[in-house]
Design a protein around this motif. Structure first.
Motif, PDB file in Angstrom:
ATOM      1  N   THR A 133      46.937  71.720   5.710  1.00 52.67           N
ATOM      2  CA  THR A 133      45.614  71.093   5.700  1.00 52.67           C
ATOM      3  C   THR A 133      45.144  70.730   7.110  1.00 52.67           C
ATOM      4  OG1 THR A 133      46.616  68.939   5.245  1.00 52.67           O
ATOM      5  CG2 THR A 133      45.859  70.223   3.361  1.00 52.67           C
ATOM      6  N   ARG A 134      46.073  70.645   8.035  1.00 58.98           N
ATOM      7  CA  ARG A 134      45.704  70.317   9.414  1.00 58.98           C
ATOM      8  C   ARG A 134      44.987  71.485  10.072  1.00 58.98           C
ATOM      9  NH1 ARG A 134      50.682  69.277  12.112  1.00 58.98           N
ATOM     10  NH2 ARG A 134      50.715  67.414  10.860  1.00 58.98           N
ATOM     11  N   TYR A 135      45.418  72.704   9.790  1.00 58.41           N
ATOM     12  CA  TYR A 135      44.895  73.882  10.484  1.00 58.41           C
ATOM     13  C   TYR A 135      43.964  74.744   9.634  1.00 58.41           C
ATOM     14  CZ  TYR A 135      48.553  72.518  13.692  1.00 58.41           C
ATOM     15  OH  TYR A 135      49.351  71.807  14.540  1.00 58.41           O
ATOM     16  N   ALA A 136      43.735  74.366   8.413  1.00 63.38           N
ATOM     17  CA  ALA A 136      42.844  75.132   7.546  1.00 63.38           C
ATOM     18  C   ALA A 136      41.806  74.187   6.951  1.00 63.38           C
ATOM     19  CB  ALA A 136      43.649  75.812   6.440  1.00 63.38           C
ATOM     20  N   PRO A 137      40.629  74.694   6.691  1.00 67.31           N
ATOM     21  CA  PRO A 137      39.572  73.826   6.146  1.00 67.31           C
ATOM     22  C   PRO A 137      39.706  73.622   4.634  1.00 67.31           C
ATOM     23  CG  PRO A 137      38.714  76.025   6.468  1.00 67.31           C
ATOM     24  CD  PRO A 137      40.137  76.045   6.975  1.00 67.31           C
ATOM     25  N   VAL A 138      40.868  73.159   4.208  1.00 70.04           N
ATOM     26  CA  VAL A 138      41.108  72.907   2.783  1.00 70.04           C
ATOM     27  C   VAL A 138      41.833  71.577   2.629  1.00 70.04           C
ATOM     28  CG1 VAL A 138      41.227  75.341   2.122  1.00 70.04           C
ATOM     29  CG2 VAL A 138      43.305  74.164   2.803  1.00 70.04           C
ATOM     30  N   THR A 139      41.700  71.006   1.456  1.00 64.91           N
ATOM     31  CA  THR A 139      42.438  69.791   1.145  1.00 64.91           C
ATOM     32  C   THR A 139      43.728  70.168   0.416  1.00 64.91           C
ATOM     33  OG1 THR A 139      41.432  69.518  -1.038  1.00 64.91           O
ATOM     34  CG2 THR A 139      40.256  68.533   0.848  1.00 64.91           C
ATOM     35  N   ALA A 140      44.651  69.239   0.361  1.00 66.01           N
ATOM     36  CA  ALA A 140      45.898  69.477  -0.359  1.00 66.01           C
ATOM     37  C   ALA A 140      45.612  69.758  -1.829  1.00 66.01           C
ATOM     38  CB  ALA A 140      46.843  68.285  -0.210  1.00 66.01           C
ATOM     39  N   ASP A 141      44.638  69.073  -2.401  1.00 65.76           N
ATOM     40  CA  ASP A 141      44.289  69.301  -3.799  1.00 65.76           C
ATOM     41  C   ASP A 141      43.767  70.723  -4.009  1.00 65.76           C
ATOM     42  OD1 ASP A 141      44.028  68.242  -6.527  1.00 65.76           O
ATOM     43  OD2 ASP A 141      41.873  68.469  -6.184  1.00 65.76           O
ATOM     44  N   GLN A 142      42.976  71.234  -3.079  1.00 70.29           N
ATOM     45  CA  GLN A 142      42.479  72.604  -3.191  1.00 70.29           C
ATOM     46  C   GLN A 142      43.628  73.615  -3.117  1.00 70.29           C
ATOM     47  OE1 GLN A 142      39.674  72.277   0.043  1.00 70.29           O
ATOM     48  NE2 GLN A 142      37.921  72.219  -1.364  1.00 70.29           N
ATOM     49  N   VAL A 143      44.614  73.336  -2.290  1.00 74.65           N
ATOM     50  CA  VAL A 143      45.792  74.207  -2.200  1.00 74.65           C
ATOM     51  C   VAL A 143      46.527  74.207  -3.541  1.00 74.65           C
ATOM     52  CG1 VAL A 143      48.041  74.517  -1.086  1.00 74.65           C
ATOM     53  CG2 VAL A 143      46.039  73.941   0.294  1.00 74.65           C
ATOM     54  N   VAL A 144      46.672  73.038  -4.133  1.00 77.65           N
ATOM     55  CA  VAL A 144      47.350  72.935  -5.433  1.00 77.65           C
ATOM     56  C   VAL A 144      46.571  73.697  -6.502  1.00 77.65           C
ATOM     57  CG1 VAL A 144      47.992  71.327  -7.274  1.00 77.65           C
ATOM     58  CG2 VAL A 144      48.529  70.781  -4.895  1.00 77.65           C
ATOM     59  N   LEU A 145      45.256  73.553  -6.519  1.00 75.67           N
ATOM     60  CA  LEU A 145      44.444  74.277  -7.505  1.00 75.67           C
ATOM     61  C   LEU A 145      44.553  75.785  -7.310  1.00 75.67           C
ATOM     62  CD1 LEU A 145      41.261  72.000  -7.557  1.00 75.67           C
ATOM     63  CD2 LEU A 145      43.059  72.155  -9.301  1.00 75.67           C
ATOM     64  N   ALA A 146      44.493  76.241  -6.077  1.00 78.29           N
ATOM     65  CA  ALA A 146      44.594  77.680  -5.797  1.00 78.29           C
ATOM     66  C   ALA A 146      45.973  78.222  -6.171  1.00 78.29           C
ATOM     67  CB  ALA A 146      44.298  77.946  -4.324  1.00 78.29           C
ATOM     68  N   SER A 147      47.019  77.468  -5.845  1.00 73.42           N
ATOM     69  CA  SER A 147      48.365  77.943  -6.189  1.00 73.42           C
ATOM     70  C   SER A 147      48.572  77.925  -7.699  1.00 73.42           C
ATOM     71  CB  SER A 147      49.441  77.135  -5.464  1.00 73.42           C
ATOM     72  OG  SER A 147      49.447  75.789  -5.876  1.00 73.42           O
ATOM     73  N   GLY A 148      47.963  76.974  -8.388  1.00 73.26           N
ATOM     74  CA  GLY A 148      48.043  76.954  -9.848  1.00 73.26           C
ATOM     75  C   GLY A 148      47.365  78.169 -10.462  1.00 73.26           C
ATOM     76  N   ALA A 149      46.186  78.495  -9.956  1.00 73.91           N
ATOM     77  CA  ALA A 149      45.486  79.683 -10.452  1.00 73.91           C
ATOM     78  C   ALA A 149      46.297  80.945 -10.157  1.00 73.91           C
ATOM     79  CB  ALA A 149      44.101  79.773  -9.811  1.00 73.91           C
ATOM     80  N   ALA A 150      46.904  81.004  -8.975  1.00 74.07           N
ATOM     81  CA  ALA A 150      47.740  82.160  -8.629  1.00 74.07           C
ATOM     82  C   ALA A 150      48.944  82.257  -9.558  1.00 74.07           C
ATOM     83  CB  ALA A 150      48.189  82.050  -7.175  1.00 74.07           C
ATOM     84  N   GLU A 151      49.561  81.135  -9.875  1.00 78.66           N
ATOM     85  CA  GLU A 151      50.710  81.152 -10.776  1.00 78.66           C
ATOM     86  C   GLU A 151      50.322  81.626 -12.174  1.00 78.66           C
ATOM     87  OE1 GLU A 151      52.582  77.301 -10.573  1.00 78.66           O
ATOM     88  OE2 GLU A 151      53.925  78.003  -8.996  1.00 78.66           O
ATOM     89  N   ILE A 152      49.187  81.174 -12.655  1.00 79.84           N
ATOM     90  CA  ILE A 152      48.728  81.624 -13.974  1.00 79.84           C
ATOM     91  C   ILE A 152      48.487  83.133 -13.951  1.00 79.84           C
ATOM     92  CG2 ILE A 152      46.833  81.500 -15.645  1.00 79.84           C
ATOM     93  CD1 ILE A 152      46.598  78.485 -14.839  1.00 79.84           C
ATOM     94  N   ALA A 153      47.810  83.615 -12.909  1.00 81.79           N
ATOM     95  CA  ALA A 153      47.534  85.053 -12.807  1.00 81.79           C
ATOM     96  C   ALA A 153      48.825  85.862 -12.715  1.00 81.79           C
ATOM     97  CB  ALA A 153      46.644  85.327 -11.596  1.00 81.79           C
ATOM     98  N   LEU A 154      49.769  85.397 -11.920  1.00 85.42           N
ATOM     99  CA  LEU A 154      51.053  86.102 -11.802  1.00 85.42           C
ATOM    100  C   LEU A 154      51.819  86.085 -13.117  1.00 85.42           C
ATOM    101  CD1 LEU A 154      52.272  84.973  -8.279  1.00 85.42           C
ATOM    102  CD2 LEU A 154      51.763  87.307  -9.011  1.00 85.42           C
TER     103      LEU A 154
END
Length: 151
Positions: free
Chosen positions: A55-76
Motif C-alpha cells: 500500500t505504500r508504493y501502490a495507489p490501493v488500500t489494504a482492503d482493496q488488495v484483500v477484495l482483489a485477492s478474494g476475487a482472484a481466489e474465487i476465479a481460480l
C-alpha cells in the motif's frame, strides 16, 4: 510453425486420475471458500496480512488488495473446478503463481508478528510459511501442470 497431431493429442489428454481429481476439487473448493471469506467474514483478518510495502508504493488500500485477492481466489477455484481437461495445466500454473505471489503477505505476518486466523505465536506463523510451497505443489499436481511441463 505447424501443429503436429501429437501436439493436439497431448493438449486433449491432460493427465487425470481419481486422486488428482479429488485433490483438484478440494483445492478448488478451498479457494472458492477462502475467496468468499475475503469478501465477507474475514476481511479484517486478511487485511492484517497485507504487507505495508504494497500500500505504500501502490495507489490501493489494504482492503482493496484483500477484495482483489478474494476475487482472484474465487476465479481460480472455479477454474480448477470447471476448466476443460486441456486447460487445467494452465490453471494449475496460474494458481501456483498466485500462491507464490501472496507469500509475502504470510512472511509479513510472521516478521511483524500480526495475529490473524489463530496464528497468535511466532511458532504458528513460522510453520505457516511452509504451507505455501505445499499449496504450490498441490496446484501443479492436481491440475496435471507439472506432469505436462515435464513432457
Amino acid at each position: 510453425m505447424a501443429i503436429k497431431s501429437s501436439d493436439i493429442r497431448l493438449a486433449d489428454e491432460a493427465p487425470t486420475s481419481r486422486l488428482r481429481t479429488v485433490k483438484r476439487v478440494l483445492l478448488g473448493g478451498f479457494l472458492v471458500f477462502a475467496g468468499v471469506t475475503h469478501l465477507t467474514v474475514a476481511r479484517e483478518e486478511f487485511t492484517a496480512q497485507v504487507p505495508k510495502s504494497v500500500t505504500r508504493y501502490a495507489p490501493v488500500t489494504a482492503d482493496q488488495v484483500v477484495l482483489a485477492s478474494g476475487a482472484a481466489e474465487i476465479a481460480l477455484g472455479l477454474s480448477l473446478l470447471f476448466a476443460r481437461r486441456a486447460q487445467r495445466p494452465t490453471v494449475g500454473w496460474v494458481a501456483a503463481a498466485f500462491f507464490a505471489a501472496v507469500f509475502p503477505g504470510n512472511l509479513a505476518q510472521f516478521v511483524h508478528r500480526r495475529d490473524a486466523f489463530g496464528l497468535d505465536t511466532d511458532k504458528k506463523r513460522f510453520l505457516r510459511l511452509f504451507f505455501q510451497p505445499v499449496l504450490i505443489a498441490w496446484s501443479l499436481y492436481s491440475a496435471g501442470a507439472w506432469r505436462r511441463r515435464v513432457r
